[in-house]
Scaffold this motif. Sequence first.
Motif: not given
Length: 125
Positions: A43-45, A48-49
């Motif tokens: 859920r961590s942007p 994820i990036e």
Amino acid sequence: MARIACEEIFGPVLCVFKAQNLDEALAWANGTEYALTGGFFSRSPGNIERVKAELEAGNVYINRGITGAMVARHPFGGFKMSGTGTKAGGRDYLLHFLLPRVVTENDMRRGFAPEEAGDESERNH
């Protein structure tokens, strides 16, 4: 690392390890000889990036199942020992089978060039 986690197995096999952090997980994933597909749930942007930028796999799936590339929409192919060169199914795949060739011609005619016998018949067709 266990042998099962370092081989490319095509079948219903799930191998689960608990990493201490994302650094360790990426090191494990990128440390194998194979890199066809990788998946990541978060859920961590920021995480994820980071995974999108650093995970070495031909197909990276984020927050979804890691099987089921859509034909004619998702090019498919891997890196390292899973690689086949250009990805199958993508627009560039057919270029893998071509021999690129470039022909250039200066069409500025200068001076007198007599017509050859074949030139006249070619113009009439």
